[in-house]
Motif scaffolding. Structure first.
Motif, PDB file in Angstrom:
ATOM      1  N   LYS A 126     -10.129  11.783 -27.284  1.00  0.00           N
ATOM      2  CA  LYS A 126      -8.891  12.069 -28.022  1.00  0.00           C
ATOM      3  C   LYS A 126      -7.645  12.027 -27.139  1.00  0.00           C
ATOM      4  O   LYS A 126      -6.528  12.047 -27.662  1.00  0.00           O
ATOM      5  N   ASN A 130      -0.215   8.794 -28.732  1.00  0.00           N
ATOM      6  CA  ASN A 130      -0.128   8.263 -30.092  1.00  0.00           C
ATOM      7  C   ASN A 130       0.545   6.902 -30.173  1.00  0.00           C
ATOM      8  O   ASN A 130       0.404   6.197 -31.178  1.00  0.00           O
ATOM      9  N   SER A 133      -2.816   4.682 -29.755  1.00  0.00           N
ATOM     10  CA  SER A 133      -3.854   4.713 -30.793  1.00  0.00           C
ATOM     11  C   SER A 133      -3.444   5.626 -31.946  1.00  0.00           C
ATOM     12  O   SER A 133      -3.037   6.768 -31.730  1.00  0.00           O
ATOM     13  N   LYS A 134      -3.587   5.125 -33.172  1.00  0.00           N
ATOM     14  CA  LYS A 134      -3.293   5.937 -34.350  1.00  0.00           C
ATOM     15  C   LYS A 134      -4.413   6.918 -34.646  1.00  0.00           C
ATOM     16  O   LYS A 134      -4.167   8.009 -35.155  1.00  0.00           O
ATOM     17  N   GLU A 135      -5.651   6.522 -34.358  1.00  0.00           N
ATOM     18  CA  GLU A 135      -6.794   7.376 -34.678  1.00  0.00           C
ATOM     19  C   GLU A 135      -7.820   7.306 -33.540  1.00  0.00           C
ATOM     20  O   GLU A 135      -8.760   6.526 -33.585  1.00  0.00           O
ATOM     21  N   ALA A 143      -7.691  18.442 -33.036  1.00  0.00           N
ATOM     22  CA  ALA A 143      -6.515  17.942 -32.325  1.00  0.00           C
ATOM     23  C   ALA A 143      -6.275  18.704 -31.029  1.00  0.00           C
ATOM     24  O   ALA A 143      -6.692  19.855 -30.873  1.00  0.00           O
ATOM     25  N   GLU A 149       0.532  18.334 -29.489  1.00  0.00           N
ATOM     26  CA  GLU A 149       0.314  17.823 -30.844  1.00  0.00           C
ATOM     27  C   GLU A 149       1.204  16.626 -31.173  1.00  0.00           C
ATOM     28  O   GLU A 149       0.787  15.715 -31.893  1.00  0.00           O
ATOM     29  N   LYS A 150       2.420  16.626 -30.664  1.00  0.00           N
ATOM     30  CA  LYS A 150       3.362  15.552 -31.001  1.00  0.00           C
ATOM     31  C   LYS A 150       3.033  14.247 -30.288  1.00  0.00           C
ATOM     32  O   LYS A 150       3.394  13.173 -30.766  1.00  0.00           O
ATOM     33  N   ASN A 153      -2.474  12.004 -31.440  1.00  0.00           N
ATOM     34  CA  ASN A 153      -2.900  12.118 -32.835  1.00  0.00           C
ATOM     35  C   ASN A 153      -4.235  12.856 -32.958  1.00  0.00           C
ATOM     36  O   ASN A 153      -5.051  12.864 -32.037  1.00  0.00           O
ATOM     37  N   GLN A 154      -4.452  13.444 -34.122  1.00  0.00           N
ATOM     38  CA  GLN A 154      -5.735  14.086 -34.383  1.00  0.00           C
ATOM     39  C   GLN A 154      -6.828  13.023 -34.403  1.00  0.00           C
ATOM     40  O   GLN A 154      -6.671  11.960 -35.018  1.00  0.00           O
TER      41      GLN A 154
END
Length: 431
Positions: A126, A130, A133-135, A143, A149-150, A153-154
């Motif tokens: 993870k 972001n 990678s979006k996911e 997350a 967090e910003k 991405n989760q």
């Protein structure tokens, strides 16, 4: 030196010096198994991959400089095993699509002057920004926190088929590293990347064979090690970088780490490097977000994780490396001669001075204090991970055939880092 028992190992190490060689396996003497001295360059992110994620020529210059600078064993920065899972924009990837000619030149440079060079293999899980990678994928769909967090991405939870695929990718990369001339490989199992995520009950909340109690959470790293061993054979060294702890509530604990160390030792791992922390709690940088969190005993002895290593030494005979904090030859000799570690891990000092190992070997009192780079703005420092990117810029100078700059301006690094990330993000959006 024998590894028949811990007591014998501790007795022998009392007379050791930094210049003493080390044989990883006394039963199978070979070129790949002998390290010429006890100085170990721990992995640092070089960010020197080209647009195809092959090594840039500057890596050859950089690693030859380190080899000539006296290092015994150099571990490369992150080599990713999946080009769809990059932790940073300019990561290098080693897979079937890679140009092995460039990897061979890199490995050859790292072996100059009798040095050894191991390829560090990694999957970020993870911990993928972001804008890359979006996911991202992870053991569980949890997350990152603590202000990240910003920027991240989760993730989506890995399927079992995807887990097996990643294990195969690690094994393939290890085989290709051996074919390219690297003298060993290191699994990156620390700092919150994928292997570390599987080990942590905070990040791994699966209810299948890959999660739950510690025995199931360590299934991934043990399966990964065995898959690599099957590909490279018994005479090729495999090491791991492992957290002593995550230093987070509900995360990987010191007691759990020791159990994993014992399991890996029993499986046959050749070398264990100890570090600690994650992006959420970056103890590998020597302090947390609230400032210097080290104990006075740690400050005096320099090494961040030496107390932990002394406990581990009572459990396993596997060769050990402690990395983080060493600045002086006397502290290194004390750690080595205590028997708690077999190698002294160096990183930032070699980025500021590639000749640091030679200077240590020539003078048992040599030291090189380092100040943490800062803009004076803690928020800005954290946003660009200045404790990492400042040193990446030093590596880039060396790779370009120049000398590093100990007084490199922190704000200049911030501007270049933000510009680089912005350009990469723009390219990704246009792609």
């Amino acid at each position: 030196m024998t590894h028949n028992n811990v007591e014998q190992l501790n007795t022998d190490t009392r007379t050791l010096s930094l210049s003493d060689s080390f044989n990883l396996d006394n039963q199978a003497l070979g070129q790949n198994k002998t390290i010429k001295n006890r100085l170990f360059k721990s992995a640092m992110s070089e960010q020197l991959g080209d647009k195809h994620h092959n090594p840039l020529p500057g890596l050859i210059t950089l690693y030859e400089r380190w080899a000539q600078g006296g290092i015994g064993l150099a571990i490369t920065g992150n080599i990713m095993i999946d080009r769809n899972a990059l932790g940073e924009p300019k990561n290098i990837v080693l897979d079937e699509r890679s140009d092995l000619t460039l990897f061979r030149q890199w490995a050859e440079a790292g072996k100059k002057n009798g040095a050894s060079i191991w390829a560090q293999l990694n999957h970020p899980g993870k911990q993928i920004p972001n804008f890359i990678s979006k996911e991202p994928l992870a053991p569980s769909a949890i997350a990152l926190e603590n202000g990240l967090e910003k920027g991240f991405n989760q993730p989506r939870a890995l399927t079992e088929l995807e887990i097996f695929k990643i294990i195969d990718q690690f094994a393939t990369s290890a085989r290709l590293a051996k074919e390219s001339g690297f003298t060993g490989v290191q699994i990156h199992g620390a700092h919150g990347y994928l292997v570390s995520q599987f080990l942590s009950s905070r990040h791994n909340q699966r209810d299948d064979q890959w999660g739950g109690n510690l025995e199931r959470r360590m299934h991934f790293v043990l399966a990964l090690y065995q898959a690599i061993r099957d590909q490279v054979g018994d005479d090729f060294p495999i090491g791991i970088k492992l957290n002593s702890a995550d230093f987070m509530k509900g995360g990987f604990t010191e007691d759990e780490s020791m159990q994993v160390v014992q399991a890996l030792a029993n499986a046959g791992i050749d070398l264990i490097e100890i570090s600690g922390g994650t992006y959420e709690s970056p103890s590998m940088m020597g302090s947390d977000k609230k400032g210097d969190a080290r104990k006075q005993s740690t400050i005096k002895r320099e090494a961040y994780f030496l107390d932990y290593m002394e406990k581990v030494r009572q459990l396993v005979n596997t060769p050990l490396v402690v990395t983080g904090g060493f600045r002086s030859a006397p502290a290194m000799l004390e750690a080595l001669q205590s028997g708690a570690t077999d190698f002294i891990g160096l990183a930032r000092t070699t980025a500021v001075d590639p000749e640091f190992p030679n200077k240590l070997l020539a003078d048992n009192n040599y030291s090189m204090p380092l100040d943490n780079p800062t803009t004076g703005n803690p928020t800005m420092d954290a946003m660009v991970m200045l404790g990492v990117t400042w040193y990446e810029h030093q590596l880039r100078l060396i790779a370009n055939g120049k000398d590093p700059k100990p007084n490199l301006n922190a704000w200049g690094v911030v501007v270049k880092t933000l510009f680089s990330a912005g350009v990469y993000g723009f390219k990704k959006r246009r792609a």
